[in-house]
Design a protein around this motif. Sequence first.
Motif, short mmCIF file in Angstrom:
data_model
loop_
_atom_site.label_atom_id
_atom_site.label_comp_id
_atom_site.label_asym_id
_atom_site.label_seq_id
_atom_site.Cartn_x
_atom_site.Cartn_y
_atom_site.Cartn_z
N ALA A 108 14.71 10.52 -6.02
CA ALA A 108 13.88 9.54 -5.31
C ALA A 108 13.51 8.34 -6.18
O ALA A 108 13.30 8.48 -7.38
N ASN A 109 13.45 7.20 -5.52
CA ASN A 109 12.81 6.01 -6.07
C ASN A 109 11.38 6.10 -5.55
O ASN A 109 11.10 5.71 -4.42
N LEU A 110 10.50 6.66 -6.36
CA LEU A 110 9.19 7.08 -5.85
C LEU A 110 8.25 5.91 -5.57
O LEU A 110 8.28 4.91 -6.28
N ALA A 132 0.83 -1.21 0.00
CA ALA A 132 0.00 0.00 0.00
C ALA A 132 0.87 1.26 0.00
O ALA A 132 0.40 2.34 -0.39
N LEU A 133 2.12 1.14 0.43
CA LEU A 133 3.01 2.31 0.44
C LEU A 133 4.02 2.25 -0.71
O LEU A 133 5.04 2.94 -0.69
N GLY A 134 3.74 1.41 -1.68
CA GLY A 134 4.60 1.35 -2.87
C GLY A 134 6.02 0.95 -2.53
O GLY A 134 6.96 1.46 -3.12
N GLN A 135 6.17 0.00 -1.60
CA GLN A 135 7.52 -0.33 -1.13
C GLN A 135 8.16 -1.43 -1.97
O GLN A 135 7.87 -2.61 -1.82
N ASN A 136 9.04 -1.02 -2.87
CA ASN A 136 9.88 -1.92 -3.66
C ASN A 136 11.29 -1.38 -3.50
O ASN A 136 11.62 -0.32 -4.02
N PHE A 137 12.10 -2.11 -2.75
CA PHE A 137 13.39 -1.56 -2.32
C PHE A 137 14.52 -1.90 -3.29
O PHE A 137 14.52 -2.94 -3.93
N LEU A 138 15.48 -1.00 -3.34
CA LEU A 138 16.72 -1.24 -4.09
C LEU A 138 17.78 -1.58 -3.06
O LEU A 138 18.16 -0.72 -2.25
N LEU A 139 18.26 -2.82 -3.09
CA LEU A 139 19.20 -3.26 -2.07
C LEU A 139 20.63 -3.34 -2.60
O LEU A 139 21.56 -3.59 -1.85
N ALA A 146 6.78 12.22 7.51
CA ALA A 146 5.62 12.92 6.95
C ALA A 146 5.16 12.26 5.67
O ALA A 146 5.90 11.50 5.05
N ASP A 147 3.94 12.60 5.27
CA ASP A 147 3.44 12.23 3.95
C ASP A 147 3.98 13.28 2.98
O ASP A 147 3.66 14.47 3.10
N ALA A 148 4.78 12.85 2.02
CA ALA A 148 5.42 13.81 1.11
C ALA A 148 4.40 14.64 0.34
O ALA A 148 4.73 15.75 -0.12
N LEU A 149 3.18 14.13 0.20
CA LEU A 149 2.16 14.91 -0.52
C LEU A 149 1.78 16.17 0.24
O LEU A 149 1.22 17.10 -0.33
N ILE A 191 12.25 12.34 3.36
CA ILE A 191 10.88 12.39 3.89
C ILE A 191 10.29 10.99 3.83
O ILE A 191 10.17 10.41 2.74
N GLU A 192 9.95 10.43 4.96
CA GLU A 192 9.43 9.05 5.00
C GLU A 192 8.13 9.00 5.78
O GLU A 192 8.02 9.56 6.87
N ARG A 193 7.16 8.32 5.20
CA ARG A 193 5.85 8.23 5.83
C ARG A 193 5.74 7.04 6.79
O ARG A 193 4.98 7.08 7.74
N VAL A 241 12.43 11.41 -1.32
CA VAL A 241 11.11 10.98 -0.82
C VAL A 241 11.17 9.47 -0.66
O VAL A 241 11.52 8.75 -1.58
N GLY A 242 10.85 9.00 0.54
CA GLY A 242 10.79 7.57 0.79
C GLY A 242 12.15 6.90 0.86
O GLY A 242 12.50 6.12 -0.01
N PRO A 243 12.94 7.18 1.89
CA PRO A 243 14.26 6.54 2.00
C PRO A 243 14.15 5.03 2.25
O PRO A 243 15.07 4.29 1.91
N1 SAM Z 1 14.30 4.66 -1.41
C1 SAM Z 1 14.08 3.28 -1.06
C2 SAM Z 1 14.78 2.37 -2.03
O1 SAM Z 1 15.10 2.86 -3.14
O2 SAM Z 1 14.99 1.21 -1.70
C3 SAM Z 1 12.59 2.94 -0.96
C4 SAM Z 1 11.78 3.24 -2.21
S1 SAM Z 1 10.14 2.60 -2.15
C5 SAM Z 1 9.81 2.46 -3.88
C6 SAM Z 1 9.13 4.01 -1.73
C7 SAM Z 1 9.32 4.55 -0.34
O3 SAM Z 1 8.43 5.68 -0.18
C8 SAM Z 1 8.98 3.62 0.82
O4 SAM Z 1 9.98 3.73 1.79
C9 SAM Z 1 7.65 4.14 1.36
O5 SAM Z 1 7.44 3.88 2.73
C10 SAM Z 1 7.77 5.61 1.08
N2 SAM Z 1 6.48 6.31 0.91
C11 SAM Z 1 5.33 5.83 0.38
N3 SAM Z 1 4.40 6.79 0.33
C12 SAM Z 1 4.97 7.91 0.86
C13 SAM Z 1 4.51 9.23 1.09
N4 SAM Z 1 3.26 9.60 0.75
N5 SAM Z 1 5.35 10.11 1.66
C14 SAM Z 1 6.62 9.75 2.00
N6 SAM Z 1 7.10 8.52 1.80
C15 SAM Z 1 6.30 7.60 1.23
#
Ligand code: SAM
Length: 316
Positions: A139-141, A42-49, A120-123, A94-96, A72-74
């Motif tokens: 960012a990896n959005l 739900a938070l679009g979490q696909n990580f780059l490891l 915070a919510d980046a939006l 900025i991380e939600r 955005v989204g570390p």
């Molecule tokens: N940067 C990391 C990487 O490359 O592995 C994670 C990228 S992952 C595609 C997206 C990141 O954005 C997640 O950490 C997620 O929790 C965060 N995220 C999702 N919605 C967000 C929002 N509205 N505001 C801030 N961060 C958000």
Amino acid sequence: MTDQTPASAPFAPASAPAAFDPHALPPLRDVIARFGLEARKALGQNFLLDLNLTGRIARSANLPAGTTAIEVGPGPGGLTRALLATNAVKVIAIERDRRFIEALQDVIEASQGRLSIVEADALTVDPEVLAPAPRAIVANLPYNVATPLLLGWLARIEAYVSLTLMFQKEVADRLVAKPGSKAYGRLSVITQWRSDARVLFNLPPRAFTPPPKVESTVVHLTPRVNPEPADWRALEQVTAAAFGQRRKMLRQSLKSLGNAEALLEETGIAPTARAEEIHVAGFAALARAFRARHPLEPPAEPPAEGPAEGPGEGPK
Ligand code: SAM
């Protein structure tokens, strides 16, 4: 919005950033296991490891010395570490998802005051308030909110040195699409009106953990030097009408704007043309002609600070 940087963190150095070795910290897989950071769809979490990959993205941003990088989204911090190894004088992430804040404390400490995390919510966050110029976003959005985030930044793109962003490939294709192509639409017009956008490289699903269903693309956007004058809402209205019926001739598709024939005559655009044939300059001219016929109502109250015009719902 809360700043999660410990009060004891030393201040950033005034000149060249301190050297930072992304590999000196524990591997990202260990960080994920230690803190139980299973990915949330739900938070679009696909990580780059793979730190080689995050290094490639960070370097491709080509940040000038002294730039503050906003991420955005570390998440577990792969790209964050890579950004700390660049010229960036500071990195503000900025991380939600609160789970990552604790996991990033080691990176904050190793950064010698260059990294701060904002929960915070980046939006809802204005990066201009967080970071002084020169600033850039890298960012990896999270793909579920990538388009509204981009539209918000595009509305004020002159405030940034650049935006270096990972999108799902299908969205990236639309950002850079040229007239005459299937992908050309509202998002292409608005993006190319405000910025010079170019594709840097693609990444396959297997580059991510967990792998998304789609391919991904890194796009680099810089402010356009002399964007055609037009206001945001007028351009949105004109492109919505035109691309809403993209196969129809403009004299038909623009009818909802009132007096389509006159708008086309004033702008020298053939009434038989279709939306997908019209370049950004043509849409900007249509937006100006439309605004001249439909002036904005003067605001009832003194306007709040910030741009008078900005993105609304946004193009799909
Ligand atoms: N940067 C990391 C990487 O490359 O592995 C994670 C990228 S992952 C595609 C997206 C990141 O954005 C997640 O950490 C997620 O929790 C965060 N995220 C999702 N919605 C967000 C929002 N509205 N505001 C801030 N961060 C958000």
